[in-house]
Design an enzyme around this catalytic site. Structure first.
Site, PDB file in Angstrom:
ATOM      1  N   ASN A  67       0.831  -1.207   0.000  1.00  0.00           N
ATOM      2  CA  ASN A  67       0.000   0.000   0.000  1.00  0.00           C
ATOM      3  C   ASN A  67       0.864   1.254   0.000  1.00  0.00           C
ATOM      4  O   ASN A  67       0.594   2.221  -0.723  1.00  0.00           O
ATOM      5  CB  ASN A  67      -0.899   0.028   1.242  1.00  0.00           C
ATOM      6  N   ARG A 423      -5.795   2.090 -13.237  1.00  0.00           N
ATOM      7  CA  ARG A 423      -4.399   2.252 -12.830  1.00  0.00           C
ATOM      8  C   ARG A 423      -3.705   0.923 -12.576  1.00  0.00           C
ATOM      9  O   ARG A 423      -4.212   0.064 -11.864  1.00  0.00           O
ATOM     10  CB  ARG A 423      -4.310   3.126 -11.576  1.00  0.00           C
ATOM     11  N   HIS A 453     -15.990   3.366 -14.393  1.00  0.00           N
ATOM     12  CA  HIS A 453     -15.751   2.533 -13.215  1.00  0.00           C
ATOM     13  C   HIS A 453     -16.989   1.714 -12.859  1.00  0.00           C
ATOM     14  O   HIS A 453     -16.943   0.857 -11.977  1.00  0.00           O
ATOM     15  CB  HIS A 453     -15.344   3.450 -12.050  1.00  0.00           C
ATOM     16  N   TYR A 486     -12.334  -9.927  -1.517  1.00  0.00           N
ATOM     17  CA  TYR A 486     -13.007  -8.636  -1.366  1.00  0.00           C
ATOM     18  C   TYR A 486     -14.470  -8.872  -1.013  1.00  0.00           C
ATOM     19  O   TYR A 486     -15.122  -9.725  -1.612  1.00  0.00           O
ATOM     20  CB  TYR A 486     -12.969  -7.835  -2.674  1.00  0.00           C
ATOM     21  N   HIS A 610     -15.107  -3.813   0.516  1.00  0.00           N
ATOM     22  CA  HIS A 610     -15.067  -3.110  -0.766  1.00  0.00           C
ATOM     23  C   HIS A 610     -16.438  -2.641  -1.238  1.00  0.00           C
ATOM     24  O   HIS A 610     -16.535  -1.785  -2.107  1.00  0.00           O
ATOM     25  CB  HIS A 610     -14.432  -4.035  -1.823  1.00  0.00           C
TER      26      HIS A 610
END
Length: 736
Positions: A67, A423, A453, A486, A610
């Site tokens: 991270n 990304r 997205h 997730y 998430h």
């Protein structure tokens, strides 16, 4: 001014200034970058959680390091770019880029130091558990012979010794490149030479030595330690005067020109530029001789404040490789996701299951296979005539991509929106786009200025002489691998209104046809912000008129100033606001007169939270069958609300509505074992069950209880609401 001074000033302001003054000034916001570092601190804290098996603790340490790498690649790189350009515009909380960078460096220094300290402790725990990390001095003669043989056959062929002199200039080191720097002297005449050995990126960092056959003990050595033992093989005729490892991080932001004729070629060129981005962080083994360190620093043109001396291990993100050792007793017990029972009841026919009733699938507790199955069945069903799909991130060898290709090859009309701006997945997405085009899929890339997205699939099927639209929308990516870890929601429906809305969203993406007539969904950057603000302000109005008013929001990040200010206004009006924010939260909870009625928690545990869920009491409080409940791909950040295509989808079916609100949201709010309470200064403290209250673990709960939209009858006696009421009754009986 250090971060503690800033916090102290902000706390003092909160104590002495009227709430109206705080509400009007930057003090009402927590700095975004510092909030993210607080989040990563919570991740790091899981590596010292004694309730986790030791290899899972190592994994959390590795995650916190990874991270931090990405934080430097993107966020710190962006702040440095602002400083280079002379930009002095202040962040919403009132800091200039230079002030932010100073506070970031201070916080990162402490975080990185704590990571090394925790690693030293974990090495001891690993050793006690039978996993030993060896230095060169720790190996036996027999082990050294084995390491030498392994080095010569499996490592030596991949290494390139790089002498540095006028004929051999300093080579390019890629971002995250791990390198050994050397000071050498020629044996014959003592002539000095600097040299480098770049560690190969595509082999494991940790080498497992053969066991003795008598016990489970695992003996491991790092790649760089093994290489250091045999440097003479790479530089014969030289001896080593000094050495040390270093690792760099480069600016990884993509710069995209607004005018472009070919978006794919534009991104390919930009990706090549990114590989050579400027160095923004250089981590150096503290044992490296100063003369050698200065030589490397100058060659990489790294500034003094970009060089970080490390007393410990570099590239901690690679520690996760240690979890590959075959010691299941030192990991979480494997979890096998359930398959929705209603799909089984229909013999695996996903369309029949959806026709019966809308379906929410709660990942990772329920298998992502049902999403793959939805597209595979659509590809093979002769009655399906069209498929439309967004792809933001997906896995290697993706079954989603294969299903879309199969459908196109079968003659169906297939459209795929592949987002090139995801990304660190840009190259993979270019590859998927070309594979899909070869199969006959109509591939589009959306908007140059906006990221798509939204998570959306649309299937049009011929049924009984007419066309029926089935849709899937969710909070997570179409990624079977991350769907195992997730927590996300998948929503399946054949509701004709939502089907029309989804079709309009796709038309917006593929043909720039702005969807002015959307009926139930909300879409950013057009209506999503407006819809959220209307609901927040609606609850504020209910409170002012003496009606029940409540807001429950679950998201990954809360950054947007307008949304935060609306929540402050709701709090001042008396609205009860419960927020579950995993990561960045720029809202200050619990400030008297400003946010007294706002509570914020963050859940960090076995699975990565998430899902985005947004609930509003609608004049009836929460939970209520009349509440407005949504799921979304969007967090509450300016980028999601203004610079991305996102979808906010209402839960209209009563069972689905109840599952999301009364099962999933209640369980998240009830959790005490994995939750952190956010404090007004931006820090957080681990939550504990109240006296007399039974601890509650939301992840364990969903691993052991079925969902409402499967069949869910067994849930009736063990729902979070029922458990909460039971605990309240017990407390009432004890107090009386």
């Amino acid at each position: 001014m250090d971060s503690e001074q800033v916090i102290a000033i902000e706390e003092k302001k909160g104590e002495t200034e009227p709430a109206s003054m705080i509400a009007a000034g930057p003090e009402r916001f927590i700095n975004r970058e510092l909030s993210w570092l607080h989040f990563n601190r919570r991740v790091l804290e899981e590596s010292v959680n004694p309730h986790h098996p030791v290899l899972e603790r190592v994994r959390f340490l590795s995650i916190s390091a990874n991270n931090l790498d990405e934080f430097f690649m993107v966020r710190v790189a962006g702040i440095k770019a602002q400083i280079r350009e002379g930009i002095t515009e202040r962040s919403p909380d009132g800091l200039t880029p230079s002030e932010q960078l100073g506070l970031i460096n201070e916080a990162v220094s402490k975080l990185a130091s704590d990571q090394q300290s925790i690693w030293r402790d974990l090495r001891g725990v690993l050793a006690d558990s039978g996993i030993l990390l060896l230095d060169g001095k720790d190996v036996t003669k027999a082990e050294r012979a084995w390491i030498e043989d392994h080095f010569l056959h499996n490592i030596f062929p991949l290494l390139t010794p790089l002498a540095i002199d006028p004929a051999h200039p300093f080579p390019f080191i890629p971002s995250l490149g791990f390198t050994i720097g050397l000071q050498l002297a020629r044996v014959s005449d003592g002539r000095p030479m600097n040299a480098l050995i770049r560690m190969p990126a595509r082999i494991d960092r940790f080498i497992r030595l053969p066991g003795n056959g008598r016990d489970q003990t695992v003996r491991v050595m790092t790649l760089e330690q093994a290489t250091s033992l045999f440097i003479g093989r790479l530089f014969p005729g030289y001896h080593v005067k000094g050495q040390g490892s270093f690792r760099i991080i480069r600016d990884s932001e993509l710069e995209i020109e607004e005018e472009a004729e070919d978006l794919v070629r534009l991104f390919e060129t930009a990706l090549k530029r990114r590989r050579r981005g400027s160095v923004i962080r250089m981590e150096v083994d503290s044992s490296m001789p100063e003369e050698l360190r200065v030589f490397v620093q100058r060659a990489l043109t790294a500034a003094d404040d970009e060089v970080f001396l490390v007393d410990g291990v570099l590239a901690m993100n690679e520690l996760s490789q240690l979890t590959r050792v075959d010691r299941p007793d030192l990991e979480f017990v494997p979890y096998v996701p359930r398959h929705p029972e209603r799909v089984r009841d229909h013999g695996g026919d996903i369309f029949a299951a959806i026709r019966q009733k809308d379906l929410i699938v709660h990942h990772p507790y329920e298998s992502f296979d049902v999403v793959v199955q939805f597209l595979q069945q659509a590809a093979r069903d002769p009655d399906v005539v069209a498929i439309k799909q967004t792809l933001y991130r997906t896995s290697n060898n993706s079954p989603i991509v294969r299903a879309l290709a199969e459908a196109a090859e079968a003659g169906k009309s297939v459209t795929a929106l592949v987002e090139l701006k995801a990304r660190f997945d840009e190259e993979a997405n270019i590859r998927w786009a070309r594979d899909l085009e070869r199969a006959g899929v109509q591939v589009v890339y959306g908007f140059l200025q906006l990221k798509t997205h939204a998570k959306l699939s649309l299937v049009v099927r011929r049924e009984g002489g007419s066309l029926t639209t089935y849709i899937h929308t969710g909070t997570g990516n179409y990624h079977p691998v991350t769907a195992r870890i997730y927590t996300d929601l998948s929503y399946f429906t054949s509701d004709p209104i939502l089907g029309r809305d989804a079709a309009r969203v796709f038309n917006y993406i593929t043909g720039y046809a702005e969807p002015s007539d959307i009926e139930k969904m909300a879409v950013s950057p057009i209506t999503l912000r407006k819809t959220m603000l209307e609901h927040i302000r609606g609850e504020t109005a209910f409170a002012k008129h003496g009606k029940p008013a409540a807001i429950w929001l679950k998201m990954n990040a809360l950054v947007d100033p307008e949304i935060i200010d609306a929540l402050y206004e709701a709090s001042r009006a008396g609205v009860s606001v419960e927020l579950v924010v995993r990561g960045i939260c720029c809202l200050r909870p619990g400030v008297p007169g400003l946010s007294d009625n706002i509570r914020v928690k963050s859940i960090i545990g076995r699975f990565l939270e998430h899902g985005r869920i947004y609930c509003f009491g609608n004049g009836y409080g929460l939970p209520s069958a009349k509440a407005a409940v949504y799921i979304s791909s969007a967090d509450m950040m300016p980028r999601n609300l203004d610079r991305r295509v996102e979808v906010l989808c209402p839960m209209l079916n009563p069972t689905v509505h109840q599952q999301v609100l009364e099962q999933i949201m209640v369980a998240n709010l009830k959790d005490t074992e994995q939750s952190w309470r956010l404090l007004p200064d931006g820090s957080s403290t681990r939550m504990k069950a109240a006296k007399g209250e039974e601890p509650f673990n939301v992840h364990n709960y969903f691993m052991t209880n079925p969902s409402l939209s499967g069949r869910g009858k067994s849930l009736q006696e063990s729902s979070p609401r029922r458990l909460t009421r039971r605990a309240e009754r017990q407390q009432s009986q004890q107090s009386s």
